[in-house]
Design a protein around this motif. Structure first.
Motif, mmCIF file in Angstrom:
data_model
loop_
_atom_site.group_PDB
_atom_site.id
_atom_site.type_symbol
_atom_site.label_atom_id
_atom_site.label_comp_id
_atom_site.label_asym_id
_atom_site.label_seq_id
_atom_site.Cartn_x
_atom_site.Cartn_y
_atom_site.Cartn_z
ATOM 1 N N ALA A 1 -3.383 -0.110 -2.227
ATOM 2 C CA ALA A 1 -3.447 -1.563 -2.039
ATOM 3 C C ALA A 1 -3.082 -2.297 -3.325
ATOM 4 O O ALA A 1 -2.375 -3.313 -3.295
ATOM 5 C CB ALA A 1 -4.845 -1.963 -1.577
ATOM 6 N N ALA A 2 -3.560 -1.782 -4.460
ATOM 7 C CA ALA A 2 -3.255 -2.425 -5.739
ATOM 8 C C ALA A 2 -1.772 -2.307 -6.083
ATOM 9 O O ALA A 2 -1.189 -3.208 -6.698
ATOM 10 C CB ALA A 2 -4.105 -1.794 -6.842
ATOM 11 N N GLN A 3 -1.152 -1.206 -5.684
ATOM 12 C CA GLN A 3 0.259 -0.968 -6.013
ATOM 13 C C GLN A 3 1.222 -1.613 -5.027
ATOM 14 O O GLN A 3 2.410 -1.732 -5.315
ATOM 15 C CB GLN A 3 0.530 0.534 -6.058
ATOM 16 C CG GLN A 3 -0.207 1.280 -7.165
ATOM 17 C CD GLN A 3 -0.006 2.779 -7.097
ATOM 18 O OE1 GLN A 3 0.480 3.314 -6.090
ATOM 19 N NE2 GLN A 3 -0.387 3.477 -8.156
ATOM 20 N N LEU A 4 0.723 -2.010 -3.877
ATOM 21 C CA LEU A 4 1.605 -2.545 -2.836
ATOM 22 C C LEU A 4 2.244 -3.850 -3.283
ATOM 23 O O LEU A 4 1.561 -4.787 -3.704
ATOM 24 C CB LEU A 4 0.811 -2.764 -1.549
ATOM 25 C CG LEU A 4 1.634 -3.018 -0.280
ATOM 26 C CD1 LEU A 4 2.546 -1.838 0.030
ATOM 27 C CD2 LEU A 4 0.701 -3.274 0.907
ATOM 28 N N GLN B 1 -7.446 -9.561 -1.302
ATOM 29 C CA GLN B 1 -6.449 -9.379 -2.355
ATOM 30 C C GLN B 1 -5.052 -9.190 -1.775
ATOM 31 O O GLN B 1 -4.069 -9.743 -2.285
ATOM 32 C CB GLN B 1 -6.838 -8.171 -3.214
ATOM 33 C CG GLN B 1 -8.129 -8.358 -4.004
ATOM 34 C CD GLN B 1 -8.618 -7.067 -4.632
ATOM 35 O OE1 GLN B 1 -7.866 -6.105 -4.755
ATOM 36 N NE2 GLN B 1 -9.897 -7.034 -5.020
ATOM 37 N N LEU B 2 -4.953 -8.392 -0.705
ATOM 38 C CA LEU B 2 -3.657 -8.179 -0.069
ATOM 39 C C LEU B 2 -3.134 -9.477 0.552
ATOM 40 O O LEU B 2 -1.936 -9.794 0.449
ATOM 41 C CB LEU B 2 -3.778 -7.100 1.009
ATOM 42 C CG LEU B 2 -3.945 -5.662 0.515
ATOM 43 C CD1 LEU B 2 -4.306 -4.742 1.677
ATOM 44 C CD2 LEU B 2 -2.670 -5.164 -0.160
ATOM 45 N N LYS B 3 -4.027 -10.219 1.174
ATOM 46 C CA LYS B 3 -3.612 -11.471 1.815
ATOM 47 C C LYS B 3 -3.100 -12.468 0.785
ATOM 48 O O LYS B 3 -2.142 -13.220 1.046
ATOM 49 C CB LYS B 3 -4.792 -12.064 2.591
ATOM 50 C CG LYS B 3 -4.416 -13.199 3.513
ATOM 51 C CD LYS B 3 -5.595 -13.591 4.399
ATOM 52 C CE LYS B 3 -5.192 -14.657 5.404
ATOM 53 N NZ LYS B 3 -6.324 -15.030 6.297
ATOM 54 N N MET C 1 -1.873 -3.803 4.975
ATOM 55 C CA MET C 1 -2.014 -2.365 5.151
ATOM 56 C C MET C 1 -2.677 -2.079 6.492
ATOM 57 O O MET C 1 -3.684 -2.708 6.831
ATOM 58 C CB MET C 1 -2.854 -1.743 4.024
ATOM 59 C CG MET C 1 -2.166 -1.678 2.681
ATOM 60 S SD MET C 1 -3.244 -0.989 1.375
ATOM 61 C CE MET C 1 -3.484 0.689 1.992
ATOM 62 N N LEU C 2 -2.099 -1.173 7.243
ATOM 63 C CA LEU C 2 -2.720 -0.683 8.466
ATOM 64 C C LEU C 2 -3.301 0.691 8.152
ATOM 65 O O LEU C 2 -2.565 1.620 7.815
ATOM 66 C CB LEU C 2 -1.698 -0.570 9.600
ATOM 67 C CG LEU C 2 -1.278 -1.881 10.275
ATOM 68 C CD1 LEU C 2 -0.123 -1.642 11.238
ATOM 69 C CD2 LEU C 2 -2.445 -2.508 11.013
ATOM 70 N N VAL C 3 -4.620 0.811 8.251
ATOM 71 C CA VAL C 3 -5.305 2.038 7.842
ATOM 72 C C VAL C 3 -6.209 2.519 8.966
ATOM 73 O O VAL C 3 -6.977 1.744 9.544
ATOM 74 C CB VAL C 3 -6.156 1.801 6.569
ATOM 75 C CG1 VAL C 3 -6.607 3.136 5.992
ATOM 76 C CG2 VAL C 3 -5.389 1.000 5.528
ATOM 77 N N GLY C 4 -6.149 3.812 9.254
ATOM 78 C CA GLY C 4 -6.965 4.385 10.306
ATOM 79 C C GLY C 4 -8.427 4.481 9.916
ATOM 80 O O GLY C 4 -8.768 4.826 8.779
ATOM 81 N N ALA D 1 -10.752 5.716 -2.579
ATOM 82 C CA ALA D 1 -10.069 5.482 -3.858
ATOM 83 C C ALA D 1 -8.559 5.442 -3.667
ATOM 84 O O ALA D 1 -7.865 4.625 -4.296
ATOM 85 C CB ALA D 1 -10.450 6.575 -4.860
ATOM 86 N N GLN D 2 -8.031 6.310 -2.798
ATOM 87 C CA GLN D 2 -6.585 6.295 -2.569
ATOM 88 C C GLN D 2 -6.158 5.017 -1.864
ATOM 89 O O GLN D 2 -5.108 4.446 -2.179
ATOM 90 C CB GLN D 2 -6.165 7.508 -1.748
ATOM 91 C CG GLN D 2 -4.651 7.592 -1.557
ATOM 92 C CD GLN D 2 -4.180 8.980 -1.183
ATOM 93 O OE1 GLN D 2 -4.914 9.947 -1.284
ATOM 94 N NE2 GLN D 2 -2.935 9.081 -0.762
#
Length: 390
Positions: free
Chosen positions: A219-222, A255-257, A263-266, A213-214
Motif C-alpha cells: 500500500a505504501a509503495q503503490l 492513505q490510499l484514498k 487495493m483489492l485484498v482477500g 506487513a506485506q
C-alpha cells in the motif's frame, strides 16, 4: 467398439489439454467434446467420453484435495470427490444422448446448459462452452450462440452453414475485436507465496503479522492512480466492530484514498451472529466488500455446519471499484460457468480473479483457473487481472 474406445481416448486428451501454462488456446479443444458425444455409438460410450474428459481435466483435484483435507478426512475421500464430480458432470450427457440427430439438436444444448447451471453447475468445471472464447473472441454472447449453433449444425450435417460459422471464427480471431483499454494499464495483480492460507485454520499470529506487513508495504509503495489486486484470504480475519485489524485497514484505506489508489485484498469477514464471508476488501474505495458467491462445496461451503462460509450463489458478482464495473471471481468461482456468465450480463469493464491455491500449487488447478478467466475475458473483450497465492 473400436470407435467408442477411440472417442474415449480423444475425450481424455481434450481434458488433458487443460492446465498447461501459456497454452490458453488449447482450451478450444473442449469444443470437440459435444462432437465426440454425438458420434458415440451408444448411450454408454457417450457417457464414457464425457467422464474421460471431466476426469482428465480435473486430474489435479485428488492431489490438491488430499492436501486440503489432510487433517480432516482419509486419503480415499479426495479420490472419491474426483470420481463423483466427474460422474455427476457426465450424467446429463449420458441421460440425454440419442442416436437420432434431430433429437440431439435439443439434447446437446440441454446437456451444455445442465452442466453449467445449478445444481450441477456448482461443480461444473471446464464446460465446453468456454471454448467460445478461443473460437469467437470479442463476440460475447453472440459468440456463445455461434458455438452452440455450430454444434447443432454439425449434428445435422449442415456443412455449408458450419463453413459460414468457421469463417466467422477465423475473421474474429484475425481482427481480435477486443483491445485492451488504456486505463487497464493502471490495474495489476500481485501474486504471493505464503506457505499456508486456509479457511477456518487456527490463528497463527506470526504468519498473520507477516501477511499484514506485506499489505502495508504494498500500500505504501503503490503509485497514485493505480489499482492493485492481491490474492484471496491474504488478510487476517476482519471482524466487525472494535477490531485491531479493521482499524489498521481503515487507516491504510484512508492513505490510499488520499492518493487516488485502490487495493483489492482477500479476507474473511466475521460479523457476530452471521456466517463468515469470503470477500475482497476494497482499500482506498467506498465500495463495500465483494462477497464470494460460490465457496468450495464441502471444503468451505457446508450449509449444514455452523462454521460454513456464507454463499450467495445467485448474486451478480459485480462491484464498482475505481470507477470501473468489476466482475470478480474468487478462487473456486473461476472454474465455474454460470457465475461468470451472470456477471457478463451486467456489462462489466474488467474481470478480476483472486485465488488462494497453496493447497494446489503442484497441480494443474491454478493454471486452469487462469485459463478459464482469460478465455472468458477474450470472449467478451475484457481485460483480466489475476492474483494468486501459490
Amino acid at each position: 467398439m473400436t470407435r467408442g474406445l477411440l472417442l474415449v481416448v480423444a475425450g481424455a486428451l481434450c481434458g488433458f489439454a487443460w492446465g498447461h501454462e501459456g497454452l490458453t488456446w488449447l482450451a478450444g479443444l473442449a469444443a470437440l467434446i459435444p462432437v465426440f458425444w454425438s458420434l458415440a455409438g451408444s448411450r454408454w460410450w457417450a457417457g464414457a467420453v464425457t467422464v474421460a474428459y471431466y476426469l482428465a481435466a480435473s486430474r489435479g483435484l485428488p492431489f490438491g484435495a488430499g492436501i486440503f483435507f489432510a487433517e480432516s478426512a482419509p486419503l480415499w475421500f479426495s479420490w472419491a470427490l474426483w470420481l463423483a464430480a466427474g460422474v455427476v458432470n457426465a450424467l446429463p450427457w449420458l441421460l440425454l444422448w440419442s442416436e437420432t440427430p434431430r433429437r440431439q439438436t435439443w439434447t446437446l444444448p440441454a446437456a451444455l446448459a445442465l452442466t453449467a447451471v445449478p445444481p450441477i453447475g456448482f461443480i461444473g468445471w471446464v464446460n465446453p462452452m468456454t471454448a467460445a472464447g478461443v473460437l469467437f473472441p470479442g463476440l460475447g454472447f453472440v459468440g456463445l450462440f455461434c458455438l452452440v449453433a455450430g454444434f447443432v449444425l454439425i449434428v445435422l450435417r449442415s456443412w455449408s452453414a458450419v463453413a459460414v460459422l468457421a469463417s466467422m471464427a477465423v475473421v474474429s480471431n484475425l481482427v481480435m475485436l477486443q483491445a485492451r483499454p488504456a486505463w487497464a494499464d493502471a490495474w495489476s495483480g500481485h501474486d504471493t507465496t505464503f506457505a499456508r492460507l486456509q479457511t477456518a485454520a487456527a490463528p497463527n499470529f506470526l504468519a498473520e503479522g507477516q501477511r499484514m506487513a506485506q499489505v502495508l508495504m504494498l500500500a505504501a509503495q503503490l503509485e497514485p492512480g493505480r489499482v492493485l489486486v492481491l490474492p484471496e484470504t491474504v488478510l487476517p480475519r476482519v471482524r466487525q466492530g472494535n477490531d485491531f485489524n479493521a482499524s489498521m485497514l481503515a487507516d491504510v484505506s484512508a492513505q490510499l484514498k488520499a492518493k487516488g489508489s485502490t487495493m483489492l485484498v482477500g479476507a474473511e469477514m466475521s460479523i457476530p451472529g452471521r456466517p463468515i464471508r469470503n470477500v475482497l476488501v476494497a482499500l482506498g474505495s467506498d465500495a463495500g466488500p465483494l462477497v464470494q458467491r460460490v465457496p468450495v462445496p464441502i471444503g468451505m461451503w457446508r450449509p449444514w455446519a455452523a462454521d460454513s462460509i456464507a454463499a450467495d450463489p445467485f448474486g451478480n458478482g459485480i462491484g464498482l471499484v475505481a470507477g470501473r464495473r468489476v466482475a470478480y471471481a474468487i478462487c473456486y468461482e473461476q472454474l465455474l460457468t454460470f457465475p461468470l456468465l451472470v456477471s457478463m450480463a451486467y456489462r462489466p469493464d474488467v474481470i478480476v480473479g483472486a485465488a488462494n491455491d497453496w493447497w494446489a500449487r503442484n497441480t494443474s488447478i491454478p493454471t486452469i483457473q487462469g485459463q478459464v478467466l482469460d478465455v472468458w475475458g477474450r470472449l467478451f473483450g475484457l481485460p483480466v487481472i489475476r492474483a494468486t497465492n501459490i
